[in-house]
Write a protein that holds these residues in place. Structure first.
Motif, short mmCIF file in Angstrom:
data_model
loop_
_atom_site.label_atom_id
_atom_site.label_comp_id
_atom_site.label_asym_id
_atom_site.label_seq_id
_atom_site.Cartn_x
_atom_site.Cartn_y
_atom_site.Cartn_z
N GLY A 146 0.82 -1.21 0.00
CA GLY A 146 0.00 0.00 0.00
C GLY A 146 0.85 1.26 0.00
N THR A 147 1.91 1.26 0.80
CA THR A 147 2.81 2.41 0.87
C THR A 147 3.51 2.63 -0.46
OG1 THR A 147 3.21 1.99 3.22
CG2 THR A 147 4.78 3.41 2.08
N ALA A 148 4.00 1.54 -1.05
CA ALA A 148 4.69 1.64 -2.34
C ALA A 148 3.74 2.16 -3.42
CB ALA A 148 5.25 0.29 -2.75
N ALA A 149 2.49 1.69 -3.40
CA ALA A 149 1.51 2.11 -4.40
C ALA A 149 1.22 3.60 -4.29
CB ALA A 149 0.22 1.31 -4.24
N VAL A 150 1.00 4.08 -3.07
CA VAL A 150 0.72 5.51 -2.86
C VAL A 150 1.92 6.35 -3.29
CG1 VAL A 150 0.25 7.29 -1.14
CG2 VAL A 150 -0.93 5.10 -1.01
N PHE A 151 3.12 5.92 -2.94
CA PHE A 151 4.33 6.68 -3.29
C PHE A 151 4.51 6.76 -4.80
CE2 PHE A 151 8.82 7.09 -4.28
CZ PHE A 151 9.22 8.11 -3.42
N VAL A 152 4.40 5.63 -5.48
CA VAL A 152 4.62 5.59 -6.93
C VAL A 152 3.55 6.41 -7.66
CG1 VAL A 152 4.66 4.11 -8.97
CG2 VAL A 152 5.87 3.41 -6.90
N VAL A 153 2.29 6.23 -7.28
CA VAL A 153 1.20 6.96 -7.94
C VAL A 153 1.38 8.47 -7.73
CG1 VAL A 153 -1.27 7.44 -7.89
CG2 VAL A 153 -0.46 5.08 -7.86
N THR A 154 1.71 8.87 -6.51
CA THR A 154 1.91 10.30 -6.22
C THR A 154 3.07 10.86 -7.03
OG1 THR A 154 1.10 9.95 -3.96
CG2 THR A 154 2.29 11.99 -4.40
N ALA A 252 16.17 17.07 1.75
CA ALA A 252 15.13 16.43 0.95
C ALA A 252 14.99 14.96 1.31
CB ALA A 252 15.45 16.59 -0.54
N ALA A 253 16.13 14.29 1.47
CA ALA A 253 16.11 12.87 1.85
C ALA A 253 15.43 12.69 3.20
CB ALA A 253 17.52 12.32 1.89
N PHE A 254 15.75 13.55 4.14
CA PHE A 254 15.15 13.49 5.48
C PHE A 254 13.63 13.66 5.41
CE2 PHE A 254 13.60 16.30 8.96
CZ PHE A 254 13.56 15.36 9.97
N GLY A 255 13.17 14.64 4.64
CA GLY A 255 11.74 14.89 4.54
C GLY A 255 10.99 13.75 3.89
N ILE A 256 11.56 13.17 2.84
CA ILE A 256 10.89 12.07 2.15
C ILE A 256 10.83 10.83 3.03
CG2 ILE A 256 11.07 10.48 0.21
CD1 ILE A 256 12.23 12.83 -1.42
N VAL A 257 11.93 10.53 3.73
CA VAL A 257 11.94 9.38 4.64
C VAL A 257 10.89 9.55 5.74
CG1 VAL A 257 13.28 8.18 6.41
CG2 VAL A 257 14.32 8.69 4.21
N MET A 258 10.82 10.74 6.30
CA MET A 258 9.84 11.01 7.36
C MET A 258 8.41 10.81 6.86
SD MET A 258 9.14 14.59 9.42
CE MET A 258 10.61 14.50 10.42
N THR A 259 8.11 11.32 5.68
CA THR A 259 6.76 11.21 5.14
C THR A 259 6.40 9.76 4.81
OG1 THR A 259 6.94 13.43 4.18
CG2 THR A 259 5.19 12.01 3.34
N VAL A 260 7.33 9.04 4.21
CA VAL A 260 7.05 7.65 3.82
C VAL A 260 6.83 6.77 5.05
CG1 VAL A 260 8.04 5.58 2.75
CG2 VAL A 260 8.22 7.79 1.60
N ILE A 261 7.61 6.99 6.10
CA ILE A 261 7.42 6.20 7.33
C ILE A 261 6.09 6.54 7.98
CG2 ILE A 261 8.28 5.90 9.69
CD1 ILE A 261 11.10 6.03 8.56
N TRP A 262 5.72 7.79 7.98
CA TRP A 262 4.41 8.20 8.50
C TRP A 262 3.30 7.51 7.69
CZ3 TRP A 262 1.66 13.18 6.71
CH2 TRP A 262 0.43 13.31 7.36
N LEU A 263 3.44 7.51 6.39
CA LEU A 263 2.46 6.87 5.52
C LEU A 263 2.35 5.38 5.83
CD1 LEU A 263 0.59 6.88 3.01
CD2 LEU A 263 2.65 6.60 1.61
N TYR A 264 3.49 4.71 5.98
CA TYR A 264 3.50 3.27 6.25
C TYR A 264 2.82 2.95 7.58
CZ TYR A 264 5.29 -1.27 7.76
OH TYR A 264 5.40 -2.55 8.23
N VAL A 265 3.14 3.71 8.61
CA VAL A 265 2.57 3.47 9.94
C VAL A 265 1.06 3.66 9.92
CG1 VAL A 265 2.50 4.30 12.33
CG2 VAL A 265 4.70 4.00 11.18
N GLU A 266 0.59 4.69 9.23
CA GLU A 266 -0.85 4.94 9.17
C GLU A 266 -1.59 3.84 8.41
OE1 GLU A 266 -2.59 7.02 10.77
OE2 GLU A 266 -1.00 8.26 11.61
#
Length: 278
Positions: A146-154, A252-266
């Motif tokens: 689910g996380t990968a799908a949201v990331f790729v589509v976005t 940029a790397a820090f921000g993207i990692v933070m967002t993706v982890i938040w997305l995965y946890v949710e």
């Protein structure tokens, strides 16, 4: 001449001392020289490609991608550690929170601190993933997909220009973030003081058409996380176009990692709430 074009006067090829000089030695013509350089040397100099962003120490998409992948690599390595020692999730959560604040308020990004944050988040993600997987078989795979799908589509929508950050959308996003933060604190308080005995608090105790409230909140938060990714991509685009210093690729790397982890946890929590209600 009393007047000379400043652009031309800065170049040795157009300075008074930079004109062609032919030196004669025993009747034989010697190579033409410009300020001590032969015509062949000048031709080689002018034929060289212009300095790229890497040579000028500017931020590039390639460099940002490589640093982001490195940060995610650290997350994965430490997630494996957290998977086998789930208790480290609590250590990772506390360390990750502290390091997140340090990275956010630090004026100049630090590669070491960004990678340390990635390591702490890896412990946290690996630990809670193991805990959730023990209760709901296969849930981690579902959350990862689910996380990968949201990331790729976005990313594809942003790259195509169909999705862009706007002032109005960002304002709505910030209002939603504040509202969600208030709800989360209220929910945590009710659970801590025993006012709500449900494992998910208000997320699990209230239902809409037989579906837990947490599922609908999860969808809303996933949408907010997706827009947060749009903001991240927009920041990268702006940084590259404005020629930001190369070190800011770590931000940029820090921000993207933070967002993706938040997305995965949710997504992980949303799936757990939905499967727990079956």
């Amino acid at each position: 001449m009393a007047f000379s074009n400043p652009g031309f006067s800065q170049s040795p090829a157009f300075s008074k001392n930079g004109g062609p000089v032919i030196r004669q030695q025993q009747g034989a013509a010697q190579p033409v020289e410009y300020n001590g350089m032969t015509a062949e040397q000048l031709q080689q100099l002018y034929s060289q490609p212009a300095a790229g962003p890497t040579q000028t120490d500017r931020m590039t998409y390639e460099d940002t991608i490589s640093k982001t992948l490195l940060a995610f690599g650290v997350v994965l390595v430490f997630a494996a550690v957290g998977w086998f020692v789930p208790a480290l999730a609590f250590v990772g959560a506390i360390a990750g929170f502290v390091l997140a604040l340090v990275n956010i308020f630090k004026k100049k990004p630090s590669p070491g601190l960004v990678l340390a944050y990635s390591a702490a988040q890896g412990l946290f993600v690996g630990g809670i993933s193991a805990i959730f997987e023990a209760q709901f078989d296969g849930i981690v795979t579902q959350a990862l997909l689910g996380t990968a799908a949201v990331f790729v589509v976005t990313l594809l929508l942003f790259k195509s220009g169909k999705v862009r950050a706007s002032a109005k959308a960002t304002k709505i996003f910030l209002i939603g973030m504040v509202g969600y933060a208030v709800f989360s604190l209220l929910n945590l308080g009710l659970m801590a003081f025993g006012a709500n005995s449900n494992p998910w608090g208000l997320r699990g105790s209230f239902e809409i058409a037989g579906i837990p409230l947490g599922f609908f909140l999860g969808i809303l938060v996933v949408l907010m996380a997706a827009y947060s990714l749009v903001l991240d991509f927009d920041q990268v685009k702006t940084g590259v176009e404005r020629g930001a210093p190369r070190i800011y690729a770590w931000s940029a790397a820090f921000g993207i990692v933070m967002t993706v982890i938040w997305l995965y946890v949710e997504i992980l929590r949303m799936l757990a709430i939905l499967r727990g209600s079956d």
